[in-house]
Design a protein around this motif. Structure first.
Motif, PDB file in Angstrom:
ATOM      1  N   GLY A  66      24.835  21.411  27.902  1.00 46.52           N
ATOM      2  CA  GLY A  66      26.255  21.077  27.938  1.00 46.52           C
ATOM      3  C   GLY A  66      26.445  19.641  28.382  1.00 46.52           C
ATOM      4  O   GLY A  66      25.535  18.820  28.325  1.00 46.52           O
ATOM      5  N   GLY A  67      27.660  19.326  28.790  1.00 45.02           N
ATOM      6  CA  GLY A  67      27.911  18.034  29.414  1.00 45.02           C
ATOM      7  C   GLY A  67      28.538  16.960  28.558  1.00 45.02           C
ATOM      8  O   GLY A  67      28.840  15.882  29.049  1.00 45.02           O
ATOM      9  N   VAL A  68      28.762  17.215  27.270  1.00 43.19           N
ATOM     10  CA  VAL A  68      29.419  16.215  26.431  1.00 43.19           C
ATOM     11  C   VAL A  68      30.924  16.391  26.603  1.00 43.19           C
ATOM     12  O   VAL A  68      31.478  17.436  26.292  1.00 43.19           O
ATOM     13  N   SER A  69      31.582  15.363  27.127  1.00 45.46           N
ATOM     14  CA  SER A  69      33.029  15.453  27.324  1.00 45.46           C
ATOM     15  C   SER A  69      33.793  14.843  26.149  1.00 45.46           C
ATOM     16  O   SER A  69      34.924  15.236  25.882  1.00 45.46           O
ATOM     17  N   VAL A  70      33.173  13.890  25.456  1.00 42.15           N
ATOM     18  CA  VAL A  70      33.793  13.265  24.290  1.00 42.15           C
ATOM     19  C   VAL A  70      32.726  13.066  23.224  1.00 42.15           C
ATOM     20  O   VAL A  70      31.631  12.585  23.522  1.00 42.15           O
ATOM     21  N   CYS A  71      33.051  13.445  21.990  1.00 42.89           N
ATOM     22  CA  CYS A  71      32.182  13.213  20.834  1.00 42.89           C
ATOM     23  C   CYS A  71      33.027  12.557  19.753  1.00 42.89           C
ATOM     24  O   CYS A  71      34.001  13.148  19.297  1.00 42.89           O
ATOM     25  N   ILE A  72      32.657  11.335  19.383  1.00 39.62           N
ATOM     26  CA  ILE A  72      33.373  10.624  18.331  1.00 39.62           C
ATOM     27  C   ILE A  72      32.358  10.210  17.273  1.00 39.62           C
ATOM     28  O   ILE A  72      31.428   9.453  17.567  1.00 39.62           O
ATOM     29  N   ARG A  75      31.741   6.561  10.650  1.00 36.72           N
ATOM     30  CA  ARG A  75      30.722   6.371   9.615  1.00 36.72           C
ATOM     31  C   ARG A  75      29.507   5.599  10.116  1.00 36.72           C
ATOM     32  O   ARG A  75      28.383   5.882   9.733  1.00 36.72           O
ATOM     33  N   ASN A  76      29.704   4.651  11.004  1.00 36.22           N
ATOM     34  CA  ASN A  76      28.591   3.817  11.455  1.00 36.22           C
ATOM     35  C   ASN A  76      28.207   3.998  12.912  1.00 36.22           C
ATOM     36  O   ASN A  76      27.264   3.361  13.373  1.00 36.22           O
ATOM     37  N   ILE A  77      28.933   4.850  13.638  1.00 39.31           N
ATOM     38  CA  ILE A  77      28.658   4.998  15.073  1.00 39.31           C
ATOM     39  C   ILE A  77      28.924   6.437  15.519  1.00 39.31           C
ATOM     40  O   ILE A  77      29.936   7.031  15.159  1.00 39.31           O
ATOM     41  N   LEU A  78      28.009   6.965  16.333  1.00 39.10           N
ATOM     42  CA  LEU A  78      28.222   8.223  17.040  1.00 39.10           C
ATOM     43  C   LEU A  78      28.279   7.890  18.521  1.00 39.10           C
ATOM     44  O   LEU A  78      27.358   7.266  19.061  1.00 39.10           O
ATOM     45  N   THR A  79      29.369   8.282  19.160  1.00 33.33           N
ATOM     46  CA  THR A  79      29.535   8.043  20.590  1.00 33.33           C
ATOM     47  C   THR A  79      29.684   9.382  21.299  1.00 33.33           C
ATOM     48  O   THR A  79      30.504  10.212  20.907  1.00 33.33           O
ATOM     49  N   LEU A  80      28.891   9.580  22.334  1.00 32.25           N
ATOM     50  CA  LEU A  80      28.987  10.757  23.190  1.00 32.25           C
ATOM     51  C   LEU A  80      29.214  10.278  24.619  1.00 32.25           C
ATOM     52  O   LEU A  80      28.421   9.485  25.146  1.00 32.25           O
ATOM     53  N   HIS A  81      30.292  10.723  25.236  1.00 35.70           N
ATOM     54  CA  HIS A  81      30.528  10.454  26.654  1.00 35.70           C
ATOM     55  C   HIS A  81      30.087  11.709  27.406  1.00 35.70           C
ATOM     56  O   HIS A  81      30.423  12.825  27.006  1.00 35.70           O
ATOM     57  N   GLY A 112      26.334  19.190  10.937  1.00 33.03           N
ATOM     58  CA  GLY A 112      25.486  19.586  12.052  1.00 33.03           C
ATOM     59  C   GLY A 112      26.193  19.525  13.390  1.00 33.03           C
ATOM     60  O   GLY A 112      26.075  20.430  14.213  1.00 33.03           O
ATOM     61  N   LEU A 113      26.943  18.458  13.624  1.00 27.91           N
ATOM     62  CA  LEU A 113      27.671  18.340  14.888  1.00 27.91           C
ATOM     63  C   LEU A 113      28.749  19.403  15.011  1.00 27.91           C
ATOM     64  O   LEU A 113      28.969  19.955  16.099  1.00 27.91           O
ATOM     65  N   ILE A 114      29.415  19.711  13.917  1.00 29.00           N
ATOM     66  CA  ILE A 114      30.411  20.787  13.947  1.00 29.00           C
ATOM     67  C   ILE A 114      29.738  22.109  14.293  1.00 29.00           C
ATOM     68  O   ILE A 114      30.245  22.884  15.102  1.00 29.00           O
ATOM     69  N   THR A 115      28.576  22.363  13.721  1.00 32.34           N
ATOM     70  CA  THR A 115      27.833  23.589  14.028  1.00 32.34           C
ATOM     71  C   THR A 115      27.397  23.617  15.485  1.00 32.34           C
ATOM     72  O   THR A 115      27.542  24.629  16.168  1.00 32.34           O
ATOM     73  N   ILE A 116      26.866  22.514  15.977  1.00 36.09           N
ATOM     74  CA  ILE A 116      26.394  22.439  17.371  1.00 36.09           C
ATOM     75  C   ILE A 116      27.535  22.715  18.345  1.00 36.09           C
ATOM     76  O   ILE A 116      27.403  23.479  19.294  1.00 36.09           O
ATOM     77  N   PHE A 117      28.668  22.072  18.111  1.00 36.43           N
ATOM     78  CA  PHE A 117      29.776  22.153  19.066  1.00 36.43           C
ATOM     79  C   PHE A 117      30.799  23.226  18.708  1.00 36.43           C
ATOM     80  O   PHE A 117      31.843  23.306  19.349  1.00 36.43           O
ATOM     81  N   ALA A 118      30.511  24.079  17.729  1.00 40.13           N
ATOM     82  CA  ALA A 118      31.481  25.076  17.262  1.00 40.13           C
ATOM     83  C   ALA A 118      31.994  25.984  18.368  1.00 40.13           C
ATOM     84  O   ALA A 118      33.171  26.300  18.417  1.00 40.13           O
ATOM     85  N   GLN A 119      31.123  26.397  19.261  1.00 43.11           N
ATOM     86  CA  GLN A 119      31.535  27.333  20.313  1.00 43.11           C
ATOM     87  C   GLN A 119      32.041  26.624  21.554  1.00 43.11           C
ATOM     88  O   GLN A 119      32.840  27.175  22.299  1.00 43.11           O
ATOM     89  N   ARG A 120      31.571  25.423  21.800  1.00 38.15           N
ATOM     90  CA  ARG A 120      31.958  24.695  23.009  1.00 38.15           C
ATOM     91  C   ARG A 120      32.300  23.266  22.646  1.00 38.15           C
ATOM     92  O   ARG A 120      31.478  22.375  22.765  1.00 38.15           O
ATOM     93  N   LEU A 121      33.508  23.051  22.195  1.00 39.35           N
ATOM     94  CA  LEU A 121      33.927  21.701  21.819  1.00 39.35           C
ATOM     95  C   LEU A 121      34.126  20.841  23.056  1.00 39.35           C
ATOM     96  O   LEU A 121      34.651  21.301  24.063  1.00 39.35           O
ATOM     97  N   PRO A 122      33.701  19.578  22.976  1.00 37.94           N
ATOM     98  CA  PRO A 122      34.013  18.648  24.072  1.00 37.94           C
ATOM     99  C   PRO A 122      35.529  18.519  24.201  1.00 37.94           C
ATOM    100  O   PRO A 122      36.281  18.888  23.304  1.00 37.94           O
ATOM    101  N   ASP A 123      35.967  17.957  25.322  1.00 39.32           N
ATOM    102  CA  ASP A 123      37.399  17.750  25.553  1.00 39.32           C
ATOM    103  C   ASP A 123      38.019  16.958  24.405  1.00 39.32           C
ATOM    104  O   ASP A 123      39.126  17.218  23.979  1.00 39.32           O
ATOM    105  N   PHE A 125      36.983  15.716  20.588  1.00 36.90           N
ATOM    106  CA  PHE A 125      36.017  15.841  19.490  1.00 36.90           C
ATOM    107  C   PHE A 125      36.670  15.263  18.257  1.00 36.90           C
ATOM    108  O   PHE A 125      37.712  15.735  17.830  1.00 36.90           O
ATOM    109  N   SER A 126      36.068  14.228  17.709  1.00 38.33           N
ATOM    110  CA  SER A 126      36.669  13.542  16.580  1.00 38.33           C
ATOM    111  C   SER A 126      35.617  13.180  15.563  1.00 38.33           C
ATOM    112  O   SER A 126      34.604  12.572  15.908  1.00 38.33           O
ATOM    113  N   ILE A 127      35.859  13.559  14.330  1.00 38.97           N
ATOM    114  CA  ILE A 127      35.000  13.144  13.231  1.00 38.97           C
ATOM    115  C   ILE A 127      35.868  12.402  12.244  1.00 38.97           C
ATOM    116  O   ILE A 127      36.814  12.945  11.714  1.00 38.97           O
ATOM    117  N   ALA A 128      35.540  11.125  12.071  1.00 34.22           N
ATOM    118  CA  ALA A 128      36.339  10.280  11.168  1.00 34.22           C
ATOM    119  C   ALA A 128      35.718  10.260   9.785  1.00 34.22           C
ATOM    120  O   ALA A 128      34.577  10.465   9.589  1.00 34.22           O
TER     121      ALA A 128
END
Length: 128
Positions: A66-72, A75-81, A112-123, A125-128
């Motif tokens: 666990g522990g991801v509070s933000v996932c953005i 197209r060119n960057i993945l950011t996890l807080h 893949g990220l949608i599958t990973i975080f499907a049950q426990r979304l970060p506060d 969660f944004s996919i552009a």
């Protein structure tokens, strides 16, 4: 944690009974990588230990559940807080990955990220 992703694997690891997203700086001889896994099946013991969620593992071997509070995902960057516990365990408060991926690989990463975080979304969660 900051590196350029040039290789990405998304799929089930049947021998480990997990679904994984693996992001590497190089395909054959990676120096840096981040693996995000989610168990395919969680038993009662996993639930009691708090291991019935996704986990992040760095190339250093540091792992945290666990522990991801933000996932953005852009197209060119993945950011996890990361929250404080995850930041302490993984020795970073933010993961910033520059994505050098073909369109097909990027689309797989999105799924893949949608599958990973499907049950426990970060506060956040944004996919552009």
């Amino acid at each position: 944690m900051d590196f350029s992703v040039r290789a990405c694997f998304v799929g089930e690891l049947e021998d480990a009974e997990t679904f994984a997203v693996v992001l590497r700086d190089h395909l054959n001889e990676p120096q840096e990588w981040l693996e995000i896994q989610r168990p395919l099946f969680a038993d009662q013991q996993d639930k009691q230990l708090g291991m019935d969620t996704y986990c992040l593992t760095r190339s250093s071997g540091a792992t945290h559940y666990g522990g991801v509070s933000v996932c953005i995902l852009e197209r060119n960057i993945l950011t996890l807080h990361l929250n404080d516990d995850a930041a302490a365990a993984l020795v970073t408060s933010q993961v910033l990955l520059r994505l050098d991926l073909a369109d097909v690989a990027f689309a797989e990463l999105q799924k893949g990220l949608i599958t990973i975080f499907a049950q426990r979304l970060p506060d956040s969660f944004s996919i552009a």
